[in-house]
Design an enzyme around this catalytic site. Structure first.
Site, short mmCIF file in Angstrom:
data_model
loop_
_atom_site.label_atom_id
_atom_site.label_comp_id
_atom_site.label_asym_id
_atom_site.label_seq_id
_atom_site.Cartn_x
_atom_site.Cartn_y
_atom_site.Cartn_z
N ASP A 124 -6.95 5.75 12.48
CA ASP A 124 -5.56 6.19 12.33
C ASP A 124 -5.42 7.51 11.58
O ASP A 124 -4.55 8.32 11.89
CB ASP A 124 -4.73 5.11 11.64
N SER A 133 -6.08 -7.87 8.07
CA SER A 133 -4.97 -6.92 8.12
C SER A 133 -4.32 -6.99 9.49
O SER A 133 -4.96 -7.35 10.48
CB SER A 133 -5.46 -5.50 7.84
N ASP A 151 0.82 -1.22 0.00
CA ASP A 151 0.00 0.00 0.00
C ASP A 151 0.85 1.27 0.00
O ASP A 151 0.63 2.17 -0.81
CB ASP A 151 -0.94 0.02 1.21
N ARG A 178 0.64 6.00 17.10
CA ARG A 178 0.43 6.98 16.02
C ARG A 178 0.99 8.37 16.33
O ARG A 178 1.59 9.00 15.46
CB ARG A 178 -1.05 7.05 15.65
#
EC number: 6.3.4.5
Length: 400
Positions: free
Chosen positions: A121, A173, A12, A92
């Site tokens: 996110d 994922s 990605d 994050r």
């Protein structure tokens, strides 16, 4: 234009790198953060350069991650919606902090990330970015590009010479760091479906874990863990050690449906072996060292703190104000907890502290310890006063 991209090395973000160059006619600098995800960071850096990055920066942030983000969060006793120990959420703001810093150092006009437009996110990355640099431009390709599905993305990758893994794609994922691994999507979207048995990476299947329990001692000093089984370790090394110990006993698996900040519910499956051990160990020491009212007050405020971390408000004034409170409370949390790990379970079997508020002479049935049991009668009557008044009023009302 110059853009700094949060780059993982996966398909990605490799596609995003090429897409940014084409769409924005930009120079792209790739930034990869090593926060203990277990992937080869140097390989990601080299792949970024092959894919077209003008520069690729890889930083080992494991110690900073645990010391400055995980441990402060743990001092607050933060758990989101009763189960989630916030492993993805807390990573994050660290990544976004360094994205912004690198953008400033490199003279970049924008940063970019690979978070989708449906998840949390994107919010976490961008709230941090705007808090640290209000005029920063943030590019979120998933909210801009026209790809309709995986097949189109793979076709784009092949057309641009981006290597596509030949192995079959996982039916879910995964996101990993030193605190946990999360699994979402794919076969896990059905909340009734049991997770695939071979999915888990950090923990042994509890049913196949050792038949003998293992004991572990965790020492705390002024709120932070500092040693495991008497060995003093750095923050990252300590968490890694507990991951290994807890992992072999199947500790720390959680399967939940949680409420995302963007409004939808999602299912997440998490492995947090070391974090789970630390959670129970901390509460064991706190039970000795924290005053009752302080402990209860802390537990009332912890869910709000957890919510702020989950939503992405790490650099918000309300989170910082709460942190000051939790840090003050944690200063008295010095002591040792002994735990027994057995087939996915964590049992607290001992705790001690140099400034323990637990007085054995006060609770003993064999010693008075300065406590006169006759005093309890007056205490109970005072506590019962409002209850008795309420009952009398209700009785008089019925009589009328």
């Amino acid at each position: 234009m110059k853009i700094v991209l949060a780059y993982s090395g996966g398909l990605d973000t490799s596609i995003i790198l090429k897409w940014l160059k084409e769409t924005y006619r930009a120079e792209v600098i790739a930034f990869t953060a090593d926060i203990g995800q277990g992937e080869e960071v140097e390989e990601a850096r080299e792949k970024a350069l092959r894919t077209g990055a003008s520069k690729a920066i890889a930083l080992d942030l494991k110690e900073e991650f645990v010391r400055d983000f995980v441990f402060p969060m743990m001092r607050a006793g933060a758990v989101y919606e009763g189960y989630y120990l916030l492993g993805t959420s807390i990573a994050r703001p660290l990544i976004a902090k360094h994205l912004v810093r690198i953008a400033e150092e490199e003279g970049a006009e924008a940063i970019a990330h690979g978070a989708t437009g449906k998840g949390n996110d994107q919010v976490r990355f961008e709230l941090t970015a705007y808090a640290l640099k209000p005029d920063i431009k943030v590019i979120a390709p998933w909210r801009e590009w026209s790809f309709q599905g995986r097949k189109e993305m793979i076709a784009y990758a092949e057309a641009h010479g981006i290597p596509v893994p030949v192995t079959q794609e996982k039916p879910y994922s995964m996101d990993a760091n030193l605190l946990h691994i999360s699994y979402e999507g794919g076969v896990l979207e059905d909340p009734w479906a049991e997770p695939p048995k071979g999915m888990f990476r950090m923990t042994q299947d509890p049913e196949e874990a050792p038949d003998a329990p293992e004991y572990v001692e965790v020492e705390f000093f002024e709120g932070d863990p500092v040693a495991v089984n008497g060995e003093r370790l750095s923050p990252a090394a300590l968490l890694q050690r507990l991951n290994e110990i807890g992992g072999r006993h199947g500790v720390g698996r959680v399967d939940i449906v949680e409420n995302r900040f963007v409004g939808m519910k999602s299912r997440g499956v998490y492995e947090t072996p070391g974090g789970t051990i630390l959670y129970h160990a901390r509460r064991a020491v706190e039970s000795l060292t924290l005053d009752r009212e302080v402990l209860h007050q802390r537990d009332m405020l912890s869910p709000k703190y957890a919510e702020l971390v989950y939503y992405g408000f790490w650099y918000a004034p309300e989170r910082e104000a709460l942190q000051a409170y939790f840090d003050h409370v944690a200063r008295s949390v010095t002591g040792v907890a002994r735990l027994k790990l057995y087939k996915g379970n964590v049992y607290v079997v001992g705790r001690k502290a140099p400034k323990s508020l637990y007085r054995q002479d006060l609770v003993s049935f064999d010693e008075a310890g300065g406590y006169d049991q006759k005093d309890a009668e007056g205490f109970i009557k005072i506590q019962a006063l409002r209850l008795r008044v309420r009952a009398l009023v209700e009785r008089e009302g019925h009589g009328a």
